[in-house]
Write a protein that holds these residues in place. Structure first.
Motif, mmCIF file in Angstrom:
data_model
loop_
_atom_site.group_PDB
_atom_site.id
_atom_site.type_symbol
_atom_site.label_atom_id
_atom_site.label_comp_id
_atom_site.label_asym_id
_atom_site.label_seq_id
_atom_site.Cartn_x
_atom_site.Cartn_y
_atom_site.Cartn_z
ATOM 1 N N UNK A 46 56.046 25.752 -1.307
ATOM 2 C CA UNK A 46 55.298 24.699 -0.629
ATOM 3 C C UNK A 46 55.427 24.825 0.887
ATOM 4 N N UNK A 47 54.372 24.479 1.594
ATOM 5 C CA UNK A 47 54.472 24.345 3.040
ATOM 6 C C UNK A 47 55.217 23.046 3.366
ATOM 7 N N UNK A 48 55.970 23.036 4.468
ATOM 8 C CA UNK A 48 56.826 21.878 4.756
ATOM 9 C C UNK A 48 56.042 20.676 5.251
ATOM 10 N N UNK A 49 56.738 19.565 5.354
ATOM 11 C CA UNK A 49 56.171 18.375 5.980
ATOM 12 C C UNK A 49 56.254 18.519 7.500
ATOM 13 N N UNK A 50 55.481 17.683 8.202
ATOM 14 C CA UNK A 50 55.510 17.648 9.662
ATOM 15 C C UNK A 50 55.761 16.220 10.126
ATOM 16 N N UNK A 51 56.608 16.104 11.148
ATOM 17 C CA UNK A 51 56.962 14.808 11.736
ATOM 18 C C UNK A 51 56.702 14.879 13.236
ATOM 19 N N UNK A 52 56.123 13.831 13.786
ATOM 20 C CA UNK A 52 55.822 13.748 15.212
ATOM 21 C C UNK A 52 56.596 12.569 15.788
ATOM 22 N N UNK A 53 57.461 12.851 16.748
ATOM 23 C CA UNK A 53 58.283 11.802 17.371
ATOM 24 C C UNK A 53 57.594 11.349 18.654
ATOM 25 N N UNK A 54 57.165 10.093 18.663
ATOM 26 C CA UNK A 54 56.478 9.498 19.811
ATOM 27 C C UNK A 54 57.179 8.197 20.159
ATOM 28 N N UNK A 55 57.600 8.073 21.412
ATOM 29 C CA UNK A 55 58.286 6.858 21.876
ATOM 30 C C UNK A 55 59.462 6.502 20.968
ATOM 31 N N UNK A 56 60.244 7.521 20.642
ATOM 32 C CA UNK A 56 61.474 7.366 19.839
ATOM 33 C C UNK A 56 61.208 6.843 18.433
ATOM 34 N N UNK A 57 60.002 7.060 17.933
ATOM 35 C CA UNK A 57 59.680 6.688 16.560
ATOM 36 C C UNK A 57 59.158 7.921 15.842
ATOM 37 N N UNK B 1 50.458 20.182 -7.248
ATOM 38 C CA UNK B 1 49.019 19.950 -7.353
ATOM 39 C C UNK B 1 48.276 20.595 -6.187
ATOM 40 N N UNK B 2 48.876 20.543 -4.977
ATOM 41 C CA UNK B 2 48.256 21.212 -3.837
ATOM 42 C C UNK B 2 48.174 22.713 -4.068
ATOM 43 N N UNK B 3 49.207 23.252 -4.681
ATOM 44 C CA UNK B 3 49.310 24.699 -4.869
ATOM 45 C C UNK B 3 48.232 25.228 -5.811
ATOM 46 N N UNK B 4 47.881 24.464 -6.808
ATOM 47 C CA UNK B 4 46.955 24.966 -7.831
ATOM 48 C C UNK B 4 45.568 24.325 -7.746
ATOM 49 N N UNK B 5 45.334 23.501 -6.722
ATOM 50 C CA UNK B 5 44.126 22.674 -6.682
ATOM 51 C C UNK B 5 42.833 23.477 -6.870
ATOM 52 N N UNK B 6 42.729 24.619 -6.249
ATOM 53 C CA UNK B 6 41.470 25.363 -6.280
ATOM 54 C C UNK B 6 41.456 26.505 -7.286
ATOM 55 N N UNK B 7 42.483 26.590 -8.105
ATOM 56 C CA UNK B 7 42.519 27.642 -9.109
ATOM 57 C C UNK B 7 41.716 27.237 -10.343
ATOM 58 N N UNK B 8 41.108 28.235 -10.962
ATOM 59 C CA UNK B 8 40.338 28.019 -12.182
ATOM 60 C C UNK B 8 40.883 28.952 -13.253
ATOM 61 N N UNK B 9 41.419 28.384 -14.313
ATOM 62 C CA UNK B 9 42.006 29.181 -15.390
ATOM 63 C C UNK B 9 40.931 29.506 -16.412
#
Length: 417
Positions: A385-396, A407-415
């Protein structure tokens, strides 16, 4: 020389991004995790603008470096335009609120249909080859302004086998020996060429060499009568702590400010000066947080195995790029030499024989200067899986992209049976 601008600060033996301990971020959002610091992005943007006092400077963020839309929107709020290389990037920019006339589209070796789509979207068009320029001229004539991307064949200060933007063998831009062809198209189809673009290059390290190149570009620009701007592109590096020389952008600004003002006087009217920084703005603002999951010794090598891989940060393997690595769990530990590796079933070294504080399984490592071309070049190689991303703005801390799931990994696959 530009200072190292890592977003992490060590306070009372605890590494923090703004006022948030990085360990807390890892515990809340999991690892591996990309974290970006808004304060550092703004600091780099302010520094880039600092040297230019008398010219009409326009900064276009090169979003291919980091296409997270929250980061793009933040830079919009800071007054930047947008440099894009695909229709999807244009659409992202429009979605977060950029106006079409603040977006420039600079594709490379694309089918002309993409340029047609960009024209329909109303953005600024920048064409880098004669083939598409001729098609553009035949279809639009002078009804749609166009910028031309040139390869001025200026010798760079240093060249590598993979990074050689201004060299005459580069695939980018229209060669100088084709200027007469450009002028012929301009005359035949009444083209409205309103901009000249070149790539400023990561291999040019001194303002003096840059200025010499700029003067050559100004000479070229005098051949075109309808210009509104000259665009020096992007590629300018920042100090990542590897000891290599980087260009001083403030000093560059001061020198180019003078030269560009003189050029405008010679040209007969004031033009805009454009730059397209990407890595310079977001590179040092980003960190990849990862846990040490395996400690092992093979032969004489001490390995630190982490829960990431080149599927999540490919630059060390692809370019041999240096990234500072910090053990945030044991910042004062005894210094030892490690090779830091990932969990991909190939060699994927993040660092070889790197001196770090003593590192144990469970320790949290921060791979710094990972904001540019980190997530944007990530993949699902090894079906991870690709990781999550976090954006720190004004100490939040804001979660700005969820971690992939199955589900993201297989979403476009057709068996098929």
């Amino acid at each position: 020389m530009t200072k190292i601008a890592t977003a992490m600060k060590l306070e009372n033996n605890t590494y923090k991004i703004q006022n948030i301990p990085v360990e807390g971020l890892a515990e809340k959002f999991g690892t591996p995790l990309y974290v970006y610091d808004a304060d550092e992005i703004k600091e780099h943007l302010d520094r880039f603008r600092q040297g230019f006092s008398s010219v009409d400077l326009k900064v276009k963020y090169a979003c291919k470096a980091l296409t997270n839309m929250s980061v793009m929107k933040y830079l919009l709020k800071q007054g930047t335009g947008l440099d894009t290389v695909s229709i999807s990037e244009i659409q992202m920019g429009l979605t977060v609120g950029y106006q079409p006339n603040d977006i420039v589209f600079t594709p490379n070796c694309v089918d002309f249909s993409e340029i047609e789509q960009a024209v329909e979207l109303g953005v600024k068009i920048n064409i880098e080859n004669l083939s598409n320029l001729e098609k553009f001229a035949k279809k639009y004539g002078g009804s749609v302004p166009v910028c031309i991307r040139l390869n001025p064949q200026i010798a760079a200060q240093s060249n590598t086998d993979k990074v050689d933007w201004w060299h005459k063998q580069s695939k980018f831009g229209i060669s100088l020996d084709q200027i007469d062809d450009v002028k012929a198209l301009e005359s035949q189809y009444d083209l409205h060429i309103d901009g000249i673009h070149i790539h400023s290059s990561s291999v040019i390290m001194s303002p003096e060499i840059f200025i010499n190149g700029a003067k050559a570009v100004f000479d070229i620009a005098m051949q075109f009568e309808k210009l509104d701007f000259i665009d020096f592109g992007g590629g300018i590096k920042v100090d990542v702590g590897d000891g290599n020389e980087v260009i001083d952008v403030v000093e560059l600004g001061k020198q180019l400010d003078v030269e560009f003002t003189a050029f405008c006087e010679k040209y007969g009217r004031k033009l805009q000066l454009w730059f397209e920084p990407g890595r310079f703005l977001v590179g040092n603002a980003g960190h990849l947080l990862s846990r040490c999951v395996v400690r092992k010794r093979n032969g004489g090598t001490e390995f630190v195995g982490i829960d990431s891989g080149f599927n999540q940060l490919i630059r060390p393997m692809m370019y041999g790029a240096y990234h500072e690595i910090v053990n945030t769990s044991n910042p004062q530990g005894d210094q030892q030499k490690y090779t830091v590796v990932g969990n991909i079933c190939e060699i994927d070294n993040f660092a070889v024989d790197r001196v770090l504080p003593e590192t144990k399984e469970g320790d949290l490592l921060a791979i710094n200067s990972a904001g540019a071309y980190g997530y944007s070049m990530a993949s699902n190689y090894n079906s991870r899986f690709r990781p999550a991303e976090v954006f720190v703005v004004d100490s939040e801390a804001h979660l700005v992209r969820k971690r992939d799931n199955y589900e993201d990994l297989i979403r476009n696959q057709i068996i098929i049976d």
